[in-house]
Design a protein around this motif. Structure first.
Motif, PDB file in Angstrom:
ATOM      1  N   LEU A  37       0.834  -1.203   0.000  1.00 44.55           N
ATOM      2  CA  LEU A  37       0.000   0.000   0.000  1.00 44.55           C
ATOM      3  C   LEU A  37       0.867   1.251   0.000  1.00 44.55           C
ATOM      4  N   SER A  38       1.957   1.224   0.746  1.00 48.76           N
ATOM      5  CA  SER A  38       2.862   2.381   0.757  1.00 48.76           C
ATOM      6  C   SER A  38       3.483   2.583  -0.625  1.00 48.76           C
ATOM      7  N   PHE A  39       3.793   1.493  -1.318  1.00 48.47           N
ATOM      8  CA  PHE A  39       4.324   1.606  -2.677  1.00 48.47           C
ATOM      9  C   PHE A  39       3.277   2.210  -3.624  1.00 48.47           C
ATOM     10  N   PHE A  40       2.035   1.750  -3.476  1.00 45.68           N
ATOM     11  CA  PHE A  40       0.975   2.247  -4.362  1.00 45.68           C
ATOM     12  C   PHE A  40       0.762   3.745  -4.159  1.00 45.68           C
ATOM     13  N   VAL A  41       0.743   4.176  -2.913  1.00 51.85           N
ATOM     14  CA  VAL A  41       0.537   5.601  -2.617  1.00 51.85           C
ATOM     15  C   VAL A  41       1.702   6.429  -3.167  1.00 51.85           C
ATOM     16  N   THR A  42       2.919   5.937  -2.954  1.00 57.08           N
ATOM     17  CA  THR A  42       4.098   6.653  -3.462  1.00 57.08           C
ATOM     18  C   THR A  42       4.059   6.756  -4.980  1.00 57.08           C
ATOM     19  N   TYR A  43       3.711   5.647  -5.630  1.00 55.51           N
ATOM     20  CA  TYR A  43       3.639   5.653  -7.094  1.00 55.51           C
ATOM     21  C   TYR A  43       2.598   6.660  -7.567  1.00 55.51           C
ATOM     22  N   THR A  44       1.443   6.672  -6.923  1.00 57.05           N
ATOM     23  CA  THR A  44       0.362   7.580  -7.340  1.00 57.05           C
ATOM     24  C   THR A  44       0.787   9.038  -7.199  1.00 57.05           C
ATOM     25  N   ILE A  45       1.432   9.356  -6.093  1.00 59.17           N
ATOM     26  CA  ILE A  45       1.891  10.741  -5.884  1.00 59.17           C
ATOM     27  C   ILE A  45       2.928  11.130  -6.936  1.00 59.17           C
ATOM     28  N   LEU A  46       3.870  10.229  -7.183  1.00 59.74           N
ATOM     29  CA  LEU A  46       4.898  10.520  -8.186  1.00 59.74           C
ATOM     30  C   LEU A  46       4.291  10.668  -9.573  1.00 59.74           C
ATOM     31  N   ARG A  47       3.333   9.811  -9.871  1.00 58.57           N
ATOM     32  CA  ARG A  47       2.720   9.854 -11.198  1.00 58.57           C
ATOM     33  C   ARG A  47       1.943  11.144 -11.413  1.00 58.57           C
ATOM     34  N   LEU A  48       1.298  11.630 -10.350  1.00 58.17           N
ATOM     35  CA  LEU A  48       0.496  12.843 -10.456  1.00 58.17           C
ATOM     36  C   LEU A  48       1.347  14.108 -10.496  1.00 58.17           C
ATOM     37  N   THR A  49       2.540  14.028  -9.971  1.00 57.85           N
ATOM     38  CA  THR A  49       3.379  15.236  -9.852  1.00 57.85           C
ATOM     39  C   THR A  49       4.529  15.265 -10.847  1.00 57.85           C
ATOM     40  N   ASN A  50       4.663  14.228 -11.681  1.00 52.96           N
ATOM     41  CA  ASN A  50       5.747  14.186 -12.662  1.00 52.96           C
ATOM     42  C   ASN A  50       5.165  13.991 -14.062  1.00 52.96           C
ATOM     43  N   LYS A  51       5.134  15.063 -14.831  1.00 50.93           N
ATOM     44  CA  LYS A  51       4.629  14.972 -16.208  1.00 50.93           C
ATOM     45  C   LYS A  51       5.603  15.666 -17.144  1.00 50.93           C
ATOM     46  N   VAL A 183      -4.049 -10.630  -6.299  1.00 50.14           N
ATOM     47  CA  VAL A 183      -4.742  -9.345  -6.112  1.00 50.14           C
ATOM     48  C   VAL A 183      -3.765  -8.173  -6.244  1.00 50.14           C
ATOM     49  N   ILE A 184      -2.579  -8.338  -5.681  1.00 53.17           N
ATOM     50  CA  ILE A 184      -1.568  -7.279  -5.780  1.00 53.17           C
ATOM     51  C   ILE A 184      -1.220  -7.014  -7.245  1.00 53.17           C
ATOM     52  N   TRP A 185      -1.103  -8.086  -8.027  1.00 50.20           N
ATOM     53  CA  TRP A 185      -0.775  -7.890  -9.440  1.00 50.20           C
ATOM     54  C   TRP A 185      -1.889  -7.160 -10.182  1.00 50.20           C
ATOM     55  N   ILE A 186      -3.130  -7.482  -9.888  1.00 53.35           N
ATOM     56  CA  ILE A 186      -4.248  -6.798 -10.562  1.00 53.35           C
ATOM     57  C   ILE A 186      -4.188  -5.293 -10.289  1.00 53.35           C
ATOM     58  N   ILE A 187      -3.876  -4.923  -9.052  1.00 50.40           N
ATOM     59  CA  ILE A 187      -3.741  -3.492  -8.729  1.00 50.40           C
ATOM     60  C   ILE A 187      -2.563  -2.891  -9.493  1.00 50.40           C
TER      61      ILE A 187
END
Length: 198
Positions: A37-51, A183-187
Motif C-alpha cells: 500500500l505504501s508503494f501504491f501511494v508513493t507511485y500515485t503521488i509521483l505519477r500525479l506530480t511528474n509529467k 490481487v496485488i498484481w491486478i492493482i
C-alpha cells in the motif's frame, strides 16, 4: 517437600493448542499489504506530480503483454481454488494435477515478466517511471517466486503418505498467499498499464 504454590503441569489437548498458522499467516499478509500500500501511494503521488511520466519516445507500457500476464495469474488462482476443493473431497490425484497447473502458470508468469524486462524501452535509471516500474514489478515478482517455491514444497509434502491426515492448514495458507499475490498484481496492472498516459 513439594511446594503448594506450584500448579500441576497439564498437557494441552488438541483443542486447546493455538492455531499458530491460521493466526500468524493472515497477520503476515496484513503486514505485506501495508508495504505494498505504501508503494501504491508513493507511485500515485509521483505519477500525479511528474509529467510527462514516461521518457521521451515512450508512449506507455505494453498493455497486451500485461493483460496476458494478468490472465495467467488469475487463471492460476482459479486452479488453486479447484485444487483445494479436490483435496477436501479426498481426490489426491486431481489435487496434485491442479496444484502442478498452478505452479506451471506461476512459472509462465515469471518468464513473461522476465521477457518484458528484457524488452523494456527504458531502464531502471529512466527517472521515476523506470525506478517505480522495476521496483514494483520486481518486488511483486519476488513474491511470485516465493509462492512458486512454497507450492513446490507443498506438492512434495502431498506425496508423503498420510501428510494431510492432521488437516490442510498448510495448503490453505499457501493458497491464501497465492491469492494475495494475484490481487496485488491486478492493482499493479491497473496502476502501471491502464493509467492513461496523458
Amino acid at each position: 517437600m513439594e511446594s503448594g504454590n506450584h500448579l500441576p503441569h497439564v498437557e494441552p489437548t488438541e483443542e486447546q493448542e493455538p492455531d499458530n498458522l491460521g493466526f500468524g499467516f493472515p497477520v503476515f499478509l496484513m503486514s505485506e499489504s501495508v508495504v505494498f500500500l505504501s508503494f501504491f501511494v508513493t507511485y500515485t503521488i509521483l505519477r500525479l506530480t511528474n509529467k510527462p511520466w514516461f521518457p521521451p519516445g515512450v508512449d506507455g507500457l505494453d498493455v497486451t503483454r500485461g493483460a496476458i500476464n494478468t490472465l495467467v495469474l488469475v487463471t492460476s488462482s482459479g486452479a488453486i481454488i479447484l485444487a483445494e476443493k479436490a483435496l477436501h473431497r479426498g481426490e489426491m490425484k486431481l489435487f496434485r494435477l491442479l496444484w502442478l497447473a498452478t505452479i506451471s502458470l506461476g512459472i509462465v508468469f515469471l518468464f513473461g515478466q522476465a521477457a518484458e524486462w528484457a524488452g523494456m524501452p527504458f531502464g531502471l535509471d529512466a527517472g521515476s517511471a523506470g525506478g517505480t516500474f522495476f521496483l514494483l514489478t520486481g518486488f511483486h515478482g519476488l513474491h511470485v517466486f516465493t509462492g512458486v517455491c512454497l507450492l513446490l514444497y507443498m506438492y512434495w509434502r502431498s506425496l508423503q503418505p498420510h501428510n494431510f491426515d492432521g488437516g490442510h492448514e498448510g495448503v490453505t495458507a499457501i493458497a491464501l498467499f497465492w491469492h494475495f499475490v494475484d490481487v496485488i498484481w491486478i492493482i499493479l496492472f491497473i496502476l502501471l498499464y491502464l493509467w492513461p498516459v496523458n
